[in-house]
Design a protein around this motif. Structure first.
Motif, PDB file in Angstrom:
ATOM      1  N   GLN A  13       0.836  -1.213   0.000  1.00  0.00           N
ATOM      2  CA  GLN A  13       0.000   0.000   0.000  1.00  0.00           C
ATOM      3  C   GLN A  13       0.868   1.260   0.000  1.00  0.00           C
ATOM      4  O   GLN A  13       0.585   2.236  -0.686  1.00  0.00           O
ATOM      5  CB  GLN A  13      -0.930   0.007   1.221  1.00  0.00           C
ATOM      6  CG  GLN A  13      -2.142  -0.903   1.086  1.00  0.00           C
ATOM      7  CD  GLN A  13      -2.912  -0.671  -0.211  1.00  0.00           C
ATOM      8  OE1 GLN A  13      -3.254   0.456  -0.570  1.00  0.00           O
ATOM      9  NE2 GLN A  13      -3.165  -1.751  -0.959  1.00  0.00           N
ATOM     10  N   LYS A  43       2.171   1.792  -3.355  1.00  0.00           N
ATOM     11  CA  LYS A  43       1.066   2.235  -4.217  1.00  0.00           C
ATOM     12  C   LYS A  43       0.791   3.735  -4.015  1.00  0.00           C
ATOM     13  O   LYS A  43       0.635   4.491  -4.980  1.00  0.00           O
ATOM     14  CB  LYS A  43      -0.187   1.413  -3.898  1.00  0.00           C
ATOM     15  CG  LYS A  43      -1.362   1.683  -4.821  1.00  0.00           C
ATOM     16  CD  LYS A  43      -2.551   0.818  -4.442  1.00  0.00           C
ATOM     17  CE  LYS A  43      -3.724   1.061  -5.351  1.00  0.00           C
ATOM     18  NZ  LYS A  43      -4.858   0.164  -5.019  1.00  0.00           N
ATOM     19  N   GLN A  44       0.760   4.160  -2.743  1.00  0.00           N
ATOM     20  CA  GLN A  44       0.494   5.577  -2.445  1.00  0.00           C
ATOM     21  C   GLN A  44       1.607   6.464  -3.017  1.00  0.00           C
ATOM     22  O   GLN A  44       1.342   7.540  -3.552  1.00  0.00           O
ATOM     23  CB  GLN A  44       0.397   5.777  -0.922  1.00  0.00           C
ATOM     24  CG  GLN A  44      -0.955   5.351  -0.374  1.00  0.00           C
ATOM     25  CD  GLN A  44      -0.910   5.089   1.132  1.00  0.00           C
ATOM     26  OE1 GLN A  44       0.094   5.342   1.787  1.00  0.00           O
ATOM     27  NE2 GLN A  44      -2.007   4.564   1.673  1.00  0.00           N
ATOM     28  N   ILE A  94       3.482   5.820  -5.665  1.00  0.00           N
ATOM     29  CA  ILE A  94       3.321   5.862  -7.131  1.00  0.00           C
ATOM     30  C   ILE A  94       2.205   6.840  -7.504  1.00  0.00           C
ATOM     31  O   ILE A  94       2.346   7.652  -8.418  1.00  0.00           O
ATOM     32  CB  ILE A  94       3.039   4.448  -7.700  1.00  0.00           C
ATOM     33  CG1 ILE A  94       4.290   3.570  -7.534  1.00  0.00           C
ATOM     34  CG2 ILE A  94       2.643   4.504  -9.182  1.00  0.00           C
ATOM     35  CD1 ILE A  94       4.085   2.104  -7.873  1.00  0.00           C
ATOM     36  N   GLN A  95       1.075   6.765  -6.746  1.00  0.00           N
ATOM     37  CA  GLN A  95      -0.061   7.662  -7.043  1.00  0.00           C
ATOM     38  C   GLN A  95       0.309   9.122  -6.795  1.00  0.00           C
ATOM     39  O   GLN A  95      -0.012  10.003  -7.593  1.00  0.00           O
ATOM     40  CB  GLN A  95      -1.280   7.248  -6.201  1.00  0.00           C
ATOM     41  CG  GLN A  95      -1.994   6.042  -6.810  1.00  0.00           C
ATOM     42  CD  GLN A  95      -3.066   5.456  -5.891  1.00  0.00           C
ATOM     43  OE1 GLN A  95      -3.126   5.791  -4.714  1.00  0.00           O
ATOM     44  NE2 GLN A  95      -3.884   4.554  -6.444  1.00  0.00           N
ATOM     45  N   ALA A  96       1.019   9.371  -5.702  1.00  0.00           N
ATOM     46  CA  ALA A  96       1.422  10.748  -5.376  1.00  0.00           C
ATOM     47  C   ALA A  96       2.338  11.305  -6.464  1.00  0.00           C
ATOM     48  O   ALA A  96       2.200  12.469  -6.870  1.00  0.00           O
ATOM     49  CB  ALA A  96       2.141  10.765  -4.025  1.00  0.00           C
ATOM     50  N   GLU A 129       2.406  10.315  -9.587  1.00  0.00           N
ATOM     51  CA  GLU A 129       1.604  10.519 -10.806  1.00  0.00           C
ATOM     52  C   GLU A 129       0.778  11.799 -10.705  1.00  0.00           C
ATOM     53  O   GLU A 129       0.611  12.510 -11.680  1.00  0.00           O
ATOM     54  CB  GLU A 129       0.717   9.297 -11.065  1.00  0.00           C
ATOM     55  CG  GLU A 129       1.515   8.195 -11.761  1.00  0.00           C
ATOM     56  CD  GLU A 129       0.692   6.972 -12.081  1.00  0.00           C
ATOM     57  OE1 GLU A 129      -0.506   6.952 -11.762  1.00  0.00           O
ATOM     58  OE2 GLU A 129       1.267   6.026 -12.648  1.00  0.00           O
ATOM     59  N   ASP A 130       0.261  12.069  -9.507  1.00  0.00           N
ATOM     60  CA  ASP A 130      -0.503  13.307  -9.300  1.00  0.00           C
ATOM     61  C   ASP A 130       0.378  14.524  -9.536  1.00  0.00           C
ATOM     62  O   ASP A 130      -0.078  15.572  -9.998  1.00  0.00           O
ATOM     63  CB  ASP A 130      -1.085  13.358  -7.867  1.00  0.00           C
ATOM     64  CG  ASP A 130      -2.151  12.281  -7.674  1.00  0.00           C
ATOM     65  OD1 ASP A 130      -2.627  11.737  -8.701  1.00  0.00           O
ATOM     66  OD2 ASP A 130      -2.488  11.962  -6.507  1.00  0.00           O
ATOM     67  N   GLU A 170       5.647  10.418 -13.663  1.00  0.00           N
ATOM     68  CA  GLU A 170       5.167   9.042 -13.793  1.00  0.00           C
ATOM     69  C   GLU A 170       6.259   8.035 -13.434  1.00  0.00           C
ATOM     70  O   GLU A 170       7.423   8.183 -13.791  1.00  0.00           O
ATOM     71  CB  GLU A 170       4.703   8.790 -15.231  1.00  0.00           C
ATOM     72  CG  GLU A 170       3.752   7.625 -15.312  1.00  0.00           C
ATOM     73  CD  GLU A 170       3.246   7.390 -16.724  1.00  0.00           C
ATOM     74  OE1 GLU A 170       2.962   6.230 -17.047  1.00  0.00           O
ATOM     75  OE2 GLU A 170       3.179   8.368 -17.506  1.00  0.00           O
ATOM     76  N   LYS A 215      -0.573  -1.418 -10.652  1.00  0.00           N
ATOM     77  CA  LYS A 215      -0.941  -0.932 -12.004  1.00  0.00           C
ATOM     78  C   LYS A 215       0.240  -0.321 -12.783  1.00  0.00           C
ATOM     79  O   LYS A 215       0.055   0.613 -13.552  1.00  0.00           O
ATOM     80  CB  LYS A 215      -2.072   0.125 -11.925  1.00  0.00           C
ATOM     81  CG  LYS A 215      -3.307  -0.318 -11.167  1.00  0.00           C
ATOM     82  CD  LYS A 215      -4.257  -1.133 -12.039  1.00  0.00           C
ATOM     83  CE  LYS A 215      -5.605  -1.386 -11.397  1.00  0.00           C
ATOM     84  NZ  LYS A 215      -5.592  -2.264 -10.218  1.00  0.00           N
TER      85      LYS A 215
END
Length: 412
Positions: free
Chosen positions: A66, A69-70, A72-74, A76-77, A81, A104
């Protein structure tokens, strides 16, 4: 696998276990970062987790997954990337599938990364065939995940209990079986091709006349090709990257009145899967047929002693453990050490040892069977040539007592 990728960003993941302490994990991840760099990826972050062993399901624990994952998302935001996540051990098909579903992004392990570099480096038909064989062997047990897009369609069992499964039962499975069959056929074909190449190589080696064969072996990126270029006055490709040499190069070298053959071989690395060693057996034939092994070691590397063990273990697997060999400690110009404070009473560690102390220790252990040089700065090269001359001459006289190659050197 990865060849089309240019400067993607990568996140590295490693485990700290009872068998592998924090320092060791850091070192493995340093090596993994060097591998990623060689493949053309830029490492932006590392994650480690302290566990008893890898999780069968997702390699790391759920909480750590997790956290990745967080991150990677941060990123990307923030429009940065993340191209891939690279794990320091070989992953199973199940682990790859589960991690991919969660993160993902593209998931690689140490093996697929090494294979990608091999694919990038392979020049000759022999090396290309070996890389392809190793890639197919790696892919075969992991094929399922390529067909997950078909699983969503066939939701039911044979009785049609699943919702909307009529007419869609099993196409994924048949496709998978078909793929497996194609890959198995391809593996058989590549093995046959390698047998052919082996025969040609054996014939070539038989035609090399009565010369002693010397092979440079060692960990990857220790300077074998640089030494080769120095002794053979050749221009074998050498750079500060892992696996710069994949194809064995053989050159004739003459020192004083003594001609011999010198082979530069592919470097070894930790955690190298058996499949890969098997595929590269024929590249290492030069090592198996050599009369003398020069085991090159990068003495400036903080963990060169473990690298020596890795190489010796691989040589034993190849059946070369009993061959005459000597250790050549290279890169003495890059060796660094830290002097201990006078009031520091803790035991001295490896980084507090001077080069002279290290030399004395190894000389005491190996007698005349070790040398200290810098191929790049050309330090101690004359002594190196002399020692090789002496060793090769001894072997030459034993193997070819009636050979008239050796002419007398006339003293002026």
């Amino acid at each position: 696998m990865l060849s089309e990728v240019k400067a993607e960003t990568a996140v590295l993941v490693g485990l700290i276990t009872p068998q592998q302490n924090e320092a060791k994990t850091k070192e493995y991840l340093d090596e993994l970062e060097f591998l990623a760099d060689t493949a053309g990826a830029v490492t932006v972050k590392r994650f480690t987790q302290r566990v008893n062993g890898p999780s069968q399901v997702t390699y790391v624990g759920k909480g750590k997954l997790q956290e990745i994952k967080q991150y990677i998302q941060a990123e990307e935001d923030a429009e940065r990337e993340i191209g891939m996540v690279i794990f320091d051990d070989e992953l199973t098909a199940k682990q790859i599938r589960n991690i991919e579903q969660e993160l993902k992004v593209k998931i690689l392990d140490r093996t697929s990364l090494i294979l990608d570099i091999f694919a990038m480096r392979a020049q000759t038909a022999n090396a290309k065939t070996q890389v392809e064989l190793a890639q197919y062997r790696y892919m075969l047990p992991r094929l399922q995940r390529l067909w997950t897009h078909l699983e969503r369609q066939g939701g039911g069992s044979g009785s049609g209990g699943g919702k909307g499964s009529v007419g869609l039962r099993g196409p994924g499975e048949t496709q998978l079986e078909m793929d497996q069959r194609i890959i198995r056929q391809r593996i058989t074909l590549l093995k046959e091709r390698l047998v052919e190449i082996d025969k040609q190589k054996t014939t070539q080696r038989k035609n090399r006349g009565r010369l002693i064969r010397v092979a440079l072996v060692g960990y990857t990126n220790v300077g074998k090709s640089t030494i080769m270029n120095l002794l053979a006055k050749s221009d074998v490709f050498a750079e500060n990257k892992l696996f710069a040499t994949l194809d064995t190069t053989v050159r004739k070298v003459v020192i004083e009145n003594l001609p011999f053959l010198l082979a530069d071989t592919v470097g070894f690395i930790r955690k190298l899967p058996t499949d890969l060693v098997d595929s590269f057996k024929s590249t290492l034939d030069e090592t198996r047929e050599a009369d003398l092994l020069l085991h090159v070691v990068d003495i400036s590397h903080p963990d060169f002693e473990e690298q020596i063990q890795v190489v010796e273990k691989t040589l034993a697997e190849l059946g070369c453990a009993e061959k005459p060999s000597m250790i050549v400690f290279n890169k003495i110009d890059a060796y660094t050490w830290v002097e201990k404070e006078a009031d520091d009473l803790t035991p001295a560690t490896r980084e507090n040892v001077t080069l002279d102390e290290l030399k004395r220790t190894w000389m005491a252990r190996l007698n005349e069977n070790c040398l200290f040089i810098s191929a790049k700065e050309k330090q101690n090269i004359d002594e190196f040539r002399e020692v090789i001359y002496k060793k090769v001459r001894e072997l030459h006289v034993q193997k070819y007592p009636y050979n008239d190659f050796l002419y007398d050197v006339v003293e002026e």
